[in-house]
Write a protein that holds these residues in place. Structure first.
Motif, PDB file in Angstrom:
ATOM      1  N   GLY A   1       0.772  -1.228   0.000  1.00  0.00           N
ATOM      2  CA  GLY A   1       0.000   0.000   0.000  1.00  0.00           C
ATOM      3  C   GLY A   1       0.808   1.284   0.000  1.00  0.00           C
ATOM      4  O   GLY A   1       0.258   2.367  -0.136  1.00  0.00           O
ATOM      5  N   ILE A   2       2.121   1.194   0.147  1.00  0.00           N
ATOM      6  CA  ILE A   2       2.955   2.405   0.179  1.00  0.00           C
ATOM      7  C   ILE A   2       3.119   2.932  -1.245  1.00  0.00           C
ATOM      8  O   ILE A   2       3.580   2.191  -2.106  1.00  0.00           O
ATOM      9  N   PRO A   3       2.774   4.183  -1.504  1.00  0.00           N
ATOM     10  CA  PRO A   3       2.861   4.691  -2.890  1.00  0.00           C
ATOM     11  C   PRO A   3       4.292   5.061  -3.271  1.00  0.00           C
ATOM     12  O   PRO A   3       4.583   6.192  -3.605  1.00  0.00           O
TER      13      PRO A   3
ATOM     14  N   LEU B   1       8.892   6.382   3.908  1.00  0.00           N
ATOM     15  CA  LEU B   1       7.481   6.013   3.843  1.00  0.00           C
ATOM     16  C   LEU B   1       7.306   4.682   4.563  1.00  0.00           C
ATOM     17  O   LEU B   1       8.057   3.742   4.296  1.00  0.00           O
ATOM     18  N   VAL B   2       6.330   4.617   5.446  1.00  0.00           N
ATOM     19  CA  VAL B   2       6.088   3.416   6.236  1.00  0.00           C
ATOM     20  C   VAL B   2       4.633   3.005   6.085  1.00  0.00           C
ATOM     21  O   VAL B   2       3.747   3.846   6.218  1.00  0.00           O
ATOM     22  N   GLY B   3       4.396   1.737   5.815  1.00  0.00           N
ATOM     23  CA  GLY B   3       3.014   1.288   5.685  1.00  0.00           C
ATOM     24  C   GLY B   3       2.933  -0.210   5.487  1.00  0.00           C
ATOM     25  O   GLY B   3       3.938  -0.913   5.555  1.00  0.00           O
ATOM     26  N   PRO B   4       1.721  -0.674   5.203  1.00  0.00           N
ATOM     27  CA  PRO B   4       1.539  -2.119   5.053  1.00  0.00           C
ATOM     28  C   PRO B   4       2.116  -2.601   3.731  1.00  0.00           C
ATOM     29  O   PRO B   4       1.826  -2.034   2.686  1.00  0.00           O
TER      30      PRO B   4
ATOM     31  N   ALA C   1      -4.570  -3.438   1.354  1.00  0.00           N
ATOM     32  CA  ALA C   1      -3.475  -2.493   1.109  1.00  0.00           C
ATOM     33  C   ALA C   1      -2.981  -2.619  -0.328  1.00  0.00           C
ATOM     34  O   ALA C   1      -2.717  -1.623  -1.004  1.00  0.00           O
TER      35      ALA C   1
ATOM     36  N   SER D   1      -5.457  -1.068  -2.598  1.00  0.00           N
ATOM     37  CA  SER D   1      -5.350   0.397  -2.560  1.00  0.00           C
ATOM     38  C   SER D   1      -4.396   0.881  -3.647  1.00  0.00           C
ATOM     39  O   SER D   1      -4.689   1.850  -4.366  1.00  0.00           O
TER      40      SER D   1
ATOM     41  N   GLU E   1      -2.754   2.160   7.642  1.00  0.00           N
ATOM     42  CA  GLU E   1      -1.975   3.277   8.157  1.00  0.00           C
ATOM     43  C   GLU E   1      -0.740   3.492   7.316  1.00  0.00           C
ATOM     44  O   GLU E   1       0.004   2.549   7.051  1.00  0.00           O
TER      45      GLU E   1
ATOM     46  N   THR F   1       2.595   6.279   6.869  1.00  0.00           N
ATOM     47  CA  THR F   1       3.309   7.421   7.451  1.00  0.00           C
ATOM     48  C   THR F   1       4.420   7.872   6.521  1.00  0.00           C
ATOM     49  O   THR F   1       5.169   7.051   5.999  1.00  0.00           O
TER      50      THR F   1
END
Lengths: 432, 432
Positions: free
Chosen positions: A137-139, A298-301, A307, A310, B295, B297
Motif C-alpha cells: 500500500g505504500i505509494p 514512507l512506512v506502511g503495510p 493495502a 489500494s 496506516e 506514514t
C-alpha cells in the motif's frame, strides 16, 4: 475518452476480490475524482465457481486470462495472477499488444521482463503501472516516478518483505530462535510452506530491482543483485545488536557509487534511533536519499488484500484520468544499462561476531589481522559467560567504514589462523 | 503542447533560488521524464540586483509579479511570494485568469482562498498545484490526491511545523525550558523574531486545512480549526510524558467523526513507540488512517530551500507532462461544506497535570469529581519531592477515552473546590 473505463481482472484471489470490493465501495468517489465510471466488465480465474469475497456476477468470465486480455470489452487489464512466465506474462503481453493499459502487482514479472514490457507499452501508447508490486500500500512507485521528479537519487533502501520483518521483530521481542519464529509465521499465514522465496531474500530482490530502475533510470536488472537471506541471523546477533544500539533488518539497498550502482539484499544493522528501525512486524518501509529532498521515509503495510488493492486502484484511477507516465520514469530508450558495483567493493561498517578460543592470546592475533588490512575498530565487545579455560567466547567487533574485500580477506586469514571456532558471522551496517 | 514549458517565478528568496538551481541541474532528466524543456523565462522580485544563489540573467525581470503573471512569455506561474493577500493573491488570480497553470508553496493563500482559486483554475482549464505548501519535501498532497485515490480516509495527522518540533525535541533531549529552546531556535534561524505564527500553531493550522480538504473532499475551512500552541508545554510535562511512555508533539489532526469533521492543532501525547514519536528536530511527518491502506506514514524535511524546491519542481514536472488533477482531488463543485465537530465533543484520552495542595485529602475530592463525570483513570502519578506539609505536589492523571466537555467540567469543579493551586494542564492523547 469514453465515459466508462472497462476493467478486466485476471486472478481473483485475496487481492483481486479486494480490488473489486474497493472499486464498488468507492465507485462514486472514483467517478468524481477521475470523471469516469470504472466498471469491472471481465474477469478470469482458474475456478469460476469458487466462493469469493466479492460479487463478479456482472462481469464476463474467461477461463483463459489471455482471452480476457484480448477482449474487446475491456480497456484496462489488471494482472493479479503472479509468476514471471506462463499466463501472467502471456496475458500482460497480449493486453499491451491489443492497446490496453495494464496494472499489475507482479514483481517477478517486472523483475524478469520489465524493460520488454515497457517497450511494448510504449509501442502501443498505453500505460503499464505497478504500484502494488513494491511495498504493497505504500505509494513508493508514484513517489519515485513523480513525487521526486526533480531529484537526483543517491540511495534507496527499505524493508520490503513483511515475513522477514515479522520474524526478526519477533526474535528480538520474545527472544525466540529463527526456527521458532518461522514456524509461528507459517502458522499465522505470514510465511509460505516453502519459505525460501521470502526468507532467502528473493522477494525483496525482485522489489529492489524495480526501485533501482525507478530511482536511477537504469534498465531493470534483478540478476545483478547480491542476495543474502535471514536464515543465518541468530539470537546471539539480535542480542548483541541490541546492546550495541542496533536492530537487525532485512534491507534491500540500491546505491549510487563512484563506478556504478550497488544492489544488495542482506540482514543489516540499523541504528535503533533510525526511522527504519521502528518498523516492526509485517510493515514495510522505504527510505530515499536524494540531493534536494535529502531523506524521505514512507512506512506502511507491505502486503494484505486491502493495502495491495489500494495501490492497484490508485493506478486504475490515474489511467482513468488519462495520466500516462513512463513505467520506469523515463522512456525505455533512455533507461541506461546498469553498471554493477560488485559486492567486494562495498564500503561500510561491519558487525563481526566470532567464537574465539583462548581469548587473551587469540585476540592480539585477530586485532593484528584487522590492522594489516587497515580495518579500524569502532568497538569491541565480549559476550557470554566464560566456561572452562580455553572454551570459546563470543567476541563482537564493530568496524569503521572499510571495504568488503578487506574484511573478507582479514576474516579468511583469521579463520586459517585457527583462533576462531567457525567462520565469523558478518552483518553489514547501514547508516542513515 | 509546445516542446518548451516557459516558467515564471515570482519571489526569488531561498526557495525561488533553489527551484531555479534544481531546474537547471536536472534539466536533462526533466526533459527525459516530461518530454519537454522547462525554461525559466521570467522572474519577479522586490530587488532586481540583490545577490542570489542562482543565475536569473536569462529571464526577463518584472518588478510587478502581477505583470509577470499576465506575461505572454510564460506558460506556468510559480508563486513564492507568500501571504494570503496582496501581490501573492493578485498574481495567482491573474495567472489563472490568463490561462496559466500555477504552482505555489503558499499555505496561507490556500487556507484563505483555496476554493475560489480552485474554481478559477477550473474555469480556465489550468492546473493549480501546491505540493510545497504542506510538509515541504514530503509528497503528501500527491499521496492524498492520487496515491490513496481508492481509499476512504478516517484520519490524517502530522507534525507539520519544524520549529515546534525542534523546540519540543530539544526540551526533551536537553531538559531545557521552552523559553531557552525558543531562543536557540531563533539563533539558528529555525524560528522568526516574532515566533507566534509557528509556536502558536497557526502555521500548522494552515497546512492542516489543506490536508483536511484533500483527505475528506471538503471545502477548505481553516477558520473551523481549534488551535492551541506549544507555549504552555513545560519541562514538567515533557518529563512526566517520558515516564508515562509518551512524547509530546504539536500535531495537526483532522478526523472524521459521527457528525462531521474534527480539525485541531494542539500539543499531543503520542506513544513513544509510534512512528510519529521518532520524528525529532525540524523533520515533519504525516500519518494517514484509511480503510484500505490502514496506516501510512511519511517522514521527511518540512522546510528548507532544497526540500521545498523538490516539491515545487515535482509539480512543474507533472504540469509539463500534461497531468491536470483537481487541486483538492475532486471538482470544486463536489467539495462539500465542512461540518465542524466542536472540540467539546472530542473523544480521547487526556493527560492532566495538577498542582495539588494537601494531597491526601484533596485527592479523594479530585477522584470524586472525575467519577461524577464517569471519567475513568488509566494511571495516576505523583511527581516531585514533597516540601513542607501542605506544599503543592504535581499529580498527573491519564484518563481512558472520554469526552472533552466532561473533562472540562470536572476540571472546572476541581479548580473551584480549591484543591489545586492553579488551573490544570491538559494535553490530549492521540492513539495510533
Amino acid at each position: 475518452m469514453s465515459e466508462i473505463l472497462r476493467v478486466g481482472i485476471a486472478g481473483l484471489g485475496t487481492v483481486g476480490a479486494a480490488v473489486a470490493r474497493l472499486l464498488h465501495r468507492q465507485a462514486e468517489a472514483l467517478t468524481a475524482r477521475t470523471g469516469r465510471r470504472i466498471v469491472v466488465t471481465g474477469v478470469s480465474a482458474r475456478d469460476q465457481h469458487k466462493k469469493r469475497d466479492a460479487d463478479f456476477s456482472g462481469a464476463e468470465f474467461f477461463s483463459d486470462p489471455v482471452k480476457l486480455a484480448a477482449s474487446e470489452n475491456i480497456d484496462l487489464f489488471v494482472e493479479l495472477i503472479g509468476g514471471s512466465e506462463g499466463p501472467a506474462r502471456a496475458s500482460v503481453e497480449t493486453a499491451l499488444a491489443h492497446g490496453k493499459s495494464v496494472v499489475t502487482a507482479n514483481k517477478a514479472l517486472l523483475a524478469a521482463h520489465g524493460l520488454h514490457l515497457t517497450q511494448l507499452a510504449e509501442e502501443n501508447r498505453v500505460a503499464l503501472s505497478f504500484e502494488a508490486s513494491v511495498a504493497g500500500g505504500i505509494p513508493i512507485v508514484k513517489t519515485l516516478r513523480e513525487g521526486l521528479a526533480g531529484n537526483s537519487i543517491e540511495r534507496v533502501y527499505g524493508i520490503l518483505n513483511g515475513t522477514c520483518n515479522y520474524i526478526l521483530s519477533r526474535m528480538e521481542r520474545e527472544q525466540l530462535s529463527f526456527e521458532e519464529c518461522l514456524k509461528e509465521a507459517q502458522r499465522l499465514g505470514y510465511a509460505e510452506a516453502d519459505p525460501t522465496f521470502d526468507i532467502g531474500g528473493f522477494d525483496t530482490a525482485h522489489k529492489l530491482a524495480i526501485l533501482t530502475s525507478l530511482a536511477f533510470g537504469t534498465r531493470i536488472s534483478a540478476q545483478s543483485i547480491d542476495i543474502e537471506g535471514i536464515e543465518r541471523v541468530s539470537l546471539a546477533d539480535i542480542e548483541a545488536a541490541d546492546e550495541l544500539g542496533f536492530r537487525i533488518k532485512l534491507l534491500g539497498v540500491a546505491q549510487r557509487t563512484a563506478d556504478g550502482i550497488e544492489q544488495r539484499v542482506h540482514p543489516t544493522m540499523v541504528s535503533k534511533n533510525s526511522a527504519i528501525a521502528q518498523v516492526m512486524g509485517v510493515l514495510n518501509a522505504v527510505t530515499i536519499d536524494a540531493d534536494a529532498v535529502h531523506e524521505l521515509t514512507l512506512v506502511g503495510p507491505g502486503a494484505g488484500g486491502d493495502a495491495t488493492a489500494s495501490a492497484v486502484v490508485a493506478d486504475i484511477a490515474d489511467i482513468a484520468k488519462g495520466v500516462r507516465s513512463a513505467p520506469f520514469g523515463l522512456p525505455s530508450g533512455q533507461l541506461v544499462e546498469l553498471k554493477r558495483t560488485p559486492m567486494r567493493r562495498h564500503e561500510g561498517g561491519y558487525y563481526i561476531r566470532m567464537s574465539v578460543r583462548d581469548v587473551a592470546g587469540a585476540f592480539a592475533k585477530i586485532a593484528g589481522r584487522m590492522a594489516e588490512r587497515q580495518i579500524s575498530l569502532e568497538s569491541i565487545m565480549q559476550r557470554g559467560r566464560r566456561g572452562a579455560p580455553g572454551a570459546a567466547v563470543d567476541v563482537i567487533l564493530i568496524t569503521h567504514a572499510t571495504s568488503e574485500h578487506l574484511v573478507r580477506e582479514a576474516l579468511d586469514l583469521i579463520f586459517e589462523d585457527g583462533t576462531i571456532v567457525e567462520r565469523a558471522q558478518v552483518i553489514r551496517i547501514e547508516r542513515e
